[in-house]
Structures are given as structure tokens and as C-alpha cells.
Design a protein around this motif. Structure first.
Motif, mmCIF file in Angstrom:
data_model
loop_
_atom_site.group_PDB
_atom_site.id
_atom_site.type_symbol
_atom_site.label_atom_id
_atom_site.label_comp_id
_atom_site.label_asym_id
_atom_site.label_seq_id
_atom_site.Cartn_x
_atom_site.Cartn_y
_atom_site.Cartn_z
ATOM 1 N N UNK A 120 0.838 -1.189 0.000
ATOM 2 C CA UNK A 120 0.000 0.000 0.000
ATOM 3 C C UNK A 120 0.872 1.237 0.000
ATOM 4 N N UNK A 121 0.287 2.337 -0.470
ATOM 5 C CA UNK A 121 1.039 3.581 -0.503
ATOM 6 C C UNK A 121 0.773 4.354 -1.771
ATOM 7 N N UNK A 122 1.659 5.279 -2.086
ATOM 8 C CA UNK A 122 1.441 6.117 -3.262
ATOM 9 C C UNK A 122 1.927 5.403 -4.524
ATOM 10 N N UNK A 123 1.664 6.021 -5.670
ATOM 11 C CA UNK A 123 1.953 5.357 -6.938
ATOM 12 C C UNK A 123 3.446 5.190 -7.171
ATOM 13 N N UNK A 124 4.257 6.125 -6.705
ATOM 14 C CA UNK A 124 5.702 5.990 -6.882
ATOM 15 C C UNK A 124 6.232 4.774 -6.137
ATOM 16 N N UNK A 125 5.792 4.615 -4.911
ATOM 17 C CA UNK A 125 6.236 3.460 -4.125
ATOM 18 C C UNK A 125 5.790 2.157 -4.783
ATOM 19 N N UNK A 126 4.516 2.070 -5.143
ATOM 20 C CA UNK A 126 3.977 0.834 -5.692
ATOM 21 C C UNK A 126 4.597 0.516 -7.056
ATOM 22 N N UNK A 127 4.797 1.537 -7.856
ATOM 23 C CA UNK A 127 5.437 1.325 -9.152
ATOM 24 C C UNK A 127 6.881 0.874 -8.977
ATOM 25 N N UNK A 128 7.554 1.411 -7.965
ATOM 26 C CA UNK A 128 8.917 0.991 -7.665
ATOM 27 C C UNK A 128 8.981 -0.471 -7.266
ATOM 28 N N UNK A 129 7.996 -0.927 -6.495
ATOM 29 C CA UNK A 129 7.949 -2.335 -6.110
ATOM 30 C C UNK A 129 7.742 -3.224 -7.329
ATOM 31 N N UNK A 130 6.869 -2.798 -8.232
ATOM 32 C CA UNK A 130 6.647 -3.569 -9.457
ATOM 33 C C UNK A 130 7.931 -3.655 -10.268
ATOM 34 N N UNK A 131 8.602 -2.527 -10.415
ATOM 35 C CA UNK A 131 9.809 -2.487 -11.227
ATOM 36 C C UNK A 131 10.903 -3.390 -10.657
ATOM 37 N N UNK A 132 11.038 -3.373 -9.327
ATOM 38 C CA UNK A 132 12.127 -4.132 -8.712
ATOM 39 C C UNK A 132 11.802 -5.611 -8.559
ATOM 40 N N UNK A 133 10.554 -5.937 -8.201
ATOM 41 C CA UNK A 133 10.204 -7.310 -7.862
ATOM 42 C C UNK A 133 9.527 -8.068 -8.999
ATOM 43 N N UNK A 134 8.962 -7.355 -9.953
ATOM 44 C CA UNK A 134 8.291 -7.939 -11.117
ATOM 45 C C UNK A 134 7.280 -9.024 -10.728
ATOM 46 N N UNK A 135 6.344 -8.705 -9.835
ATOM 47 C CA UNK A 135 5.339 -9.702 -9.454
ATOM 48 C C UNK A 135 4.297 -9.876 -10.554
ATOM 49 N N UNK A 136 3.616 -11.000 -10.529
ATOM 50 C CA UNK A 136 2.498 -11.210 -11.451
ATOM 51 C C UNK A 136 1.288 -10.386 -11.027
ATOM 52 N N UNK A 137 1.137 -10.179 -9.723
ATOM 53 C CA UNK A 137 0.025 -9.407 -9.181
ATOM 54 C C UNK A 137 0.542 -8.418 -8.139
ATOM 55 N N UNK A 138 -0.107 -7.257 -8.094
ATOM 56 C CA UNK A 138 0.095 -6.295 -7.011
ATOM 57 C C UNK A 138 -1.250 -6.082 -6.332
ATOM 58 N N UNK A 139 -1.332 -6.426 -5.068
ATOM 59 C CA UNK A 139 -2.565 -6.253 -4.311
ATOM 60 C C UNK A 139 -2.512 -4.940 -3.550
ATOM 61 N N UNK A 140 -3.333 -3.990 -3.964
ATOM 62 C CA UNK A 140 -3.461 -2.705 -3.269
ATOM 63 C C UNK A 140 -4.438 -2.905 -2.121
ATOM 64 N N UNK A 141 -3.898 -2.864 -0.909
ATOM 65 C CA UNK A 141 -4.697 -3.287 0.242
ATOM 66 C C UNK A 141 -4.732 -2.235 1.352
ATOM 67 N N UNK A 142 -4.410 -1.006 0.993
ATOM 68 C CA UNK A 142 -4.390 0.040 2.027
ATOM 69 C C UNK A 142 -5.436 1.099 1.695
ATOM 70 N N UNK A 143 -5.043 2.281 1.301
ATOM 71 C CA UNK A 143 -6.002 3.363 1.066
ATOM 72 C C UNK A 143 -5.865 3.945 -0.339
ATOM 73 N N UNK A 144 -5.485 3.111 -1.287
ATOM 74 C CA UNK A 144 -5.254 3.558 -2.655
ATOM 75 C C UNK A 144 -6.589 3.905 -3.333
ATOM 76 N N UNK A 145 -6.595 5.019 -4.052
ATOM 77 C CA UNK A 145 -7.813 5.451 -4.731
ATOM 78 C C UNK A 145 -7.694 5.190 -6.238
ATOM 79 N N UNK A 146 -8.742 5.610 -6.974
ATOM 80 C CA UNK A 146 -8.773 5.368 -8.415
ATOM 81 C C UNK A 146 -7.601 6.034 -9.126
ATOM 82 N N UNK A 147 -7.206 7.203 -8.661
ATOM 83 C CA UNK A 147 -6.075 7.898 -9.292
ATOM 84 C C UNK A 147 -4.813 7.066 -9.185
ATOM 85 N N UNK A 148 -4.553 6.491 -8.024
ATOM 86 C CA UNK A 148 -3.349 5.679 -7.845
ATOM 87 C C UNK A 148 -3.408 4.436 -8.735
ATOM 88 N N UNK A 149 -4.578 3.813 -8.841
ATOM 89 C CA UNK A 149 -4.709 2.652 -9.735
ATOM 90 C C UNK A 149 -4.335 3.049 -11.156
#
Length: 236
Positions: free
Chosen positions: A72-101
Motif C-alpha cells: 500500500x502507498x502512493x503510486x511511486x512506491x507501488x510502481x517501484x515495487x513492481x519495477x524491482x520485484x516484477x510480481x504477477x500481481x500487485x494487491x493494493x490493500x491500504x487506502x489507494x484510490x482510483x487515481x493511484x490505480x
């Protein structure tokens, strides 16, 4: 295994990752840099080690299992996790809104990672995140913003560390009727009740964490096997 996909979350040990793959679990989940203190939380370094082990073990078993990070967190943090870890899924489980998605799914390189978005249990939080009070409308807004899977979970940011919350079946049905993408069910699922949940809800996917644990962060292979067997018996 069958048409219901099974996710086991909160994995923290190589032994448990291998147990999931050996027993045919579809998705393994790692809680990673979650904004609220929870006992399953790991930093990205440890998560990367487990994902590397997962991929090596998946290949060894000839498995088609996939991996998910829960954060969970802002788009920069979540995008950074995707870039580094390359998961098949990212579960947004905190307070992310439509803009962050939209921001996360719109980033270059994000197309290989499917976003799982949790529908908040709290009405005020649904309004803040989606602009809609009704769960069905919130789920539809998340899907329109780019989420590929909607999650209905008894856990949210307010009770993320808990273990006794139960799935709201009415909420699940409302959400499932509102979207044409898969809807995942989570909250209090165990081998003892999974057949009744399947009978009542016909979920696309289920997500289990404490229901297959011996203790916090330690999975039980016997419980995983029993859960899988109950689903096989039900769907067989």
C-alpha cells in the motif's frame, strides 16, 4: 487444479513457498512494506529473495503458479515495487484510490502486473477512494480505473493485523454482480468452511492466510493439503 484460483498469502519462509507449489496453489502472496504494522510484513529485499526462490522452485516442479505482493502507498512506491520485484500481481490493500490505480497501471512496464484492488469495508473510505458509497459502485470504479481483480476481504487497513474477521458474504455478492472481472473472497476461510463458501458464493478466487497457519507467519502443510483437498472434493 480447477476453476477456482487459490491464493495463499503471508508467506515468509522458503519451506512454505515450496509447500504451496507442491500442493498446487495458484498464487503465493508476500506482504511487502505494508504501511501498517502487521506480523507478515517483509522488506523488499527479503521479498525479492522469496520471489527468486519461488521462481526457481516453480520451474523445478513444472508449476504454473504465480506470485503476488501485497502492499500500500502512493503510486511511486507501488510502481517501484513492481519495477524491482516484477510480481504477477500487485494487491493494493491500504487506502489507494482510483487515481493511484490509474497511475500505477499506466506506468511503462506495469502491463505484466495485474492489480488486485480491495473494496474498503468502511463506507466513508469507499467514498474517499472511489467517489462512491455503495460497494458495487466502488468496485466498478476500481475496475474502470484499471484493476484486473477485485478483492472483498474481511481485513482492511483498520484491522490488517487481526485474525478473526469473517468474510461479508452479502458484500461479496454485491460486488460480484457489479463487475465483469474476477472477484476474490478473503476472510476467515479454512478447510472446515471452504466448501460452504464455494456453495454459497461460487467465488472466482479465494485468498487464505491465517486459515492455513500453525502460528503467525508459519504455514502448515497439513492445513494447506486439507484446504486443497476440500476444494477438489467440492469441485471434483
Amino acid at each position: 487444479m480447477n476453476d477456482i484460483k487459490i491464493k495463499i498469502c503471508g508467506l515468509m519462509r522458503e519451506k512454505d513457498v515450496e509447500s504451496c507449489i507442491r500442493n498446487g496453489v495458484d498464487i503465493v502472496g508476500f506482504v511487502t512494506e505494508y504501511p501498517v504494522e502487521v506480523p507478515w510484513n517483509m522488506d523488499r529485499k527479503r521479498t525479492k529473495e522469496l520471489i527468486t526462490f519461488f521462481r526457481e522452485t516453480r520451474e523445478r516442479y513444472g508449476s504454473s503458479a504465480k506470485c503476488c505482493i501485497v502492499s500500500g502507498g502512493d503510486s511511486d512506491k507501488l510502481s517501484g515495487l513492481i519495477e524491482e520485484l516484477e510480481p504477477d500481481y500487485l494487491q493494493m490493500h491500504y487506502k489507494e484510490d482510483c487515481r493511484i490505480i490509474r497511475e500505477v497501471t499506466g506506468r511503462k512496464g506495469a502491463s505484466k502486473t495485474v492489480v488486485i484492488k480491495t473494496v474498503p469495508n468502511d463506507a466513508a473510505e469507499r467514498i474517499r477512494q472511489s467517489g462512491n458509497e455503495e460497494p458495487s459502485a466502488a468496485a466498478a470504479a476500481f475496475a474502470e480505473s484499471g484493476a484486473g481483480i477485485i478483492l472483498v476481504d474481511a481485513r482492511g487497513a483498520e484491522n490488517a493485523a487481526g485474525s478473526s474477521a469473517k468474510l461479508d458474504e452479502k458484500l461479496y455478492n454485491e460486488v460480484k454482480e457489479a463487475v465483469d472481472i474476477p472477484v476474490m473472497a478473503a476472510g476467515g476461510i479454512t478447510a472446515e468452511n471452504v466448501k460452504s463458501i464455494i456453495n454459497d458464493l461460487s467465488p472466482d478466487m479465494i485468498d487464505v492466510m491465517t486459515g492455513v497457519e500453525e502460528s503467525t507467519g508459519v504455514k502448515s502443510e497439513a492445513k494447506i493439503e486439507k484446504l486443497i483437498q476440500q476444494i477438489k472434493v467440492r469441485k471434483g
